[in-house]
Scaffold this active site. Structure first.
Site, PDB file in Angstrom:
ATOM      1  N   HIS A 182      71.486  79.803  48.227  1.00 39.71           N
ATOM      2  CA  HIS A 182      71.443  78.995  49.453  1.00 39.71           C
ATOM      3  C   HIS A 182      71.707  79.865  50.681  1.00 39.71           C
ATOM      4  CE1 HIS A 182      72.898  75.756  46.516  1.00 39.71           C
ATOM      5  NE2 HIS A 182      71.784  75.233  46.988  1.00 39.71           N
ATOM      6  N   SER A 209      72.054  78.624  40.377  1.00 35.82           N
ATOM      7  CA  SER A 209      71.870  77.176  40.514  1.00 35.82           C
ATOM      8  C   SER A 209      73.235  76.515  40.459  1.00 35.82           C
ATOM      9  CB  SER A 209      71.008  76.648  39.355  1.00 35.82           C
ATOM     10  OG  SER A 209      71.127  75.238  39.265  1.00 35.82           O
ATOM     11  N   ARG A 237      73.810  73.965  39.019  1.00 37.54           N
ATOM     12  CA  ARG A 237      73.968  73.393  37.673  1.00 37.54           C
ATOM     13  C   ARG A 237      74.431  74.440  36.651  1.00 37.54           C
ATOM     14  NH1 ARG A 237      69.370  69.841  39.397  1.00 37.54           N
ATOM     15  NH2 ARG A 237      70.278  67.754  39.452  1.00 37.54           N
TER      16      ARG A 237
HETATM   17  P1  AMP Z   1      69.590  72.492  46.071  1.00 43.94           P
HETATM   18  O1  AMP Z   1      70.901  72.476  46.759  1.00 43.94           O
HETATM   19  O2  AMP Z   1      69.659  72.893  44.635  1.00 43.94           O
HETATM   20  O3  AMP Z   1      68.799  71.231  46.318  1.00 43.94           O
HETATM   21  O4  AMP Z   1      68.740  73.648  46.748  1.00 43.94           O
HETATM   22  C1  AMP Z   1      68.560  73.702  48.131  1.00 43.94           C
HETATM   23  C2  AMP Z   1      67.558  74.761  48.450  1.00 43.94           C
HETATM   24  O5  AMP Z   1      68.015  76.009  47.944  1.00 43.94           O
HETATM   25  C3  AMP Z   1      66.179  74.509  47.787  1.00 43.94           C
HETATM   26  O6  AMP Z   1      65.155  74.888  48.698  1.00 43.94           O
HETATM   27  C4  AMP Z   1      66.226  75.425  46.591  1.00 43.94           C
HETATM   28  O7  AMP Z   1      64.929  75.845  46.174  1.00 43.94           O
HETATM   29  C5  AMP Z   1      67.008  76.594  47.137  1.00 43.94           C
HETATM   30  N1  AMP Z   1      67.632  77.366  46.056  1.00 43.94           N
HETATM   31  C6  AMP Z   1      68.416  76.901  45.062  1.00 43.94           C
HETATM   32  N2  AMP Z   1      68.756  77.901  44.214  1.00 43.94           N
HETATM   33  C7  AMP Z   1      68.160  79.026  44.695  1.00 43.94           C
HETATM   34  C8  AMP Z   1      68.125  80.400  44.273  1.00 43.94           C
HETATM   35  N3  AMP Z   1      68.752  80.809  43.173  1.00 43.94           N
HETATM   36  N4  AMP Z   1      67.405  81.269  45.008  1.00 43.94           N
HETATM   37  C9  AMP Z   1      66.743  80.867  46.135  1.00 43.94           C
HETATM   38  N5  AMP Z   1      66.746  79.591  46.581  1.00 43.94           N
HETATM   39  C10 AMP Z   1      67.434  78.682  45.879  1.00 43.94           C
END
Ligand code: AMP
Length: 274
Positions: free
Chosen positions: A34, A182, A184
């Site tokens: 992020h 992630s 998760r």
């Molecule tokens: P999320 O909080 O999981 O909904 O992710 C928010 C944003 O961060 C989304 O655009 C995801 O694709 C991006 N994102 C999540 N994990 C990663 C990662 N490991 N590398 C790059 N972007 C990420």
């Protein structure tokens, strides 16, 4: 670090901003992936709005909406390292004062891959991203390539609904052993965490095989490898980069979703013609 809870307060602040505005939509529990998005955003805009919202409409029944980690104080501390960043962290009632009737129907590309196991997911993603685009009216928005299908659909949303926002894709941030970061990942036991990098190791093997003209066998072998390592594979597929057709040849993208215990991990690798 200013945290806005209400749409009107955020809009009042943004109306006084001179210069470009970037949006980084997240569900919080921020990790270096992020923060990489925030860093890119900062290089493209004067003010960056990081939205932190665990969006109920993108979770299906029985998914981890309640368990999803909510760590706003820690997230704000991490963002405090950046200049020009503000947080939008609304409540569910603020964004959905009544149960929404609208979902975005993305058509065929939202009926494949992740949508097979999560049929209502992208409709909810489209709804929240459209709402955030309308609330923030950013010049630029950053999305991770980690969620490749989402990225392709958001580009379609932006184009087909004429938002006119510059959508920037951020590369996937990985742990040293290759596991894509992630929120998760923290559900994984130590044993599962040790196995989890097998996903990326197999994506690399498939990429090499595709470049050698042997993609079909490699996909089947990789699925077997993941199953043998203890994963339940939801899908492991190779598509053209616009996700309109399956292919075994570069340029393409190989996408995988696999479950380890109760944790569902997704990843992908792009294969470009050398
Ligand atoms: P999320 O909080 O999981 O909904 O992710 C928010 C944003 O961060 C989304 O655009 C995801 O694709 C991006 N994102 C999540 N994990 C990663 C990662 N490991 N590398 C790059 N972007 C990420």
């Amino acid at each position: 670090m200013k945290i806005y809870r209400h749409i009107q307060d955020l809009k009042a602040h943004l109306s006084g901003v001179k210069g470009l505005v970037a949006l980084v939509p997240t569900m919080g529990n921020l990790h270096d992936g992020h923060l990489g998005l925030v860093d890119i955003a900062r290089r493209h805009a004067d003010v960056v709005v990081v939205s932190i919202f665990v969006n109920p409409t993108q979770f299906g029944a029985g998914e981890d909406f309640d368990a999803y980690p909510r760590t706003l104080d820690m997230d704000a501390q991490k963002l405090a390292a950046f200049d020009g960043v503000i947080v939008f962290a609304p409540s569910v009632d603020e964004l959905y004062p009544s149960a929404p009737n609208i979902r975005i129907d993305f058509g065929a590309r939202a009926q494949i891959l992740c949508a097979k196991n999560r049929p209502t997911h992208f409709g909810g993603v489209g709804l929240i991203v459209a709402k955030l685009f309308n609330i923030v009216r950013p010049d630029v928005a950053i999305f991770g390539q980690k969620d490749y299908q989402q990225l392709v659909l958001i580009r379609a949303l932006n184009d087909e609904l004429n938002f006119g926002i510059k959508i920037i894709a951020a590369p996937t941030h990985r742990a040293d052993d290759g596991l894509a970061l992630s929120s998760r990942n923290q559900y994984l036991s130590d044993h599962e965490r040790a196995i989890a990098p097998t996903i990326y190791q197999n994506l690399i093997k498939i990429k090499q095989a595709i470049l050698n003209g042997n993609g079909k066998n490699a996909l089947a072998r990789a699925k077997d490898n993941l199953t043998a390592a203890g994963f339940a594979v939801d899908y492991m597929e190779c598509y053209t980069q616009d996700l309109t057709q399956k292919t075994q040849n570069a340029p393409c993208v190989v996408l995988v979703a696999a479950r380890l215990g109760n944790t569902r991990l997704i990843d992908n690798i792009k294969v470009d013609v050398c």
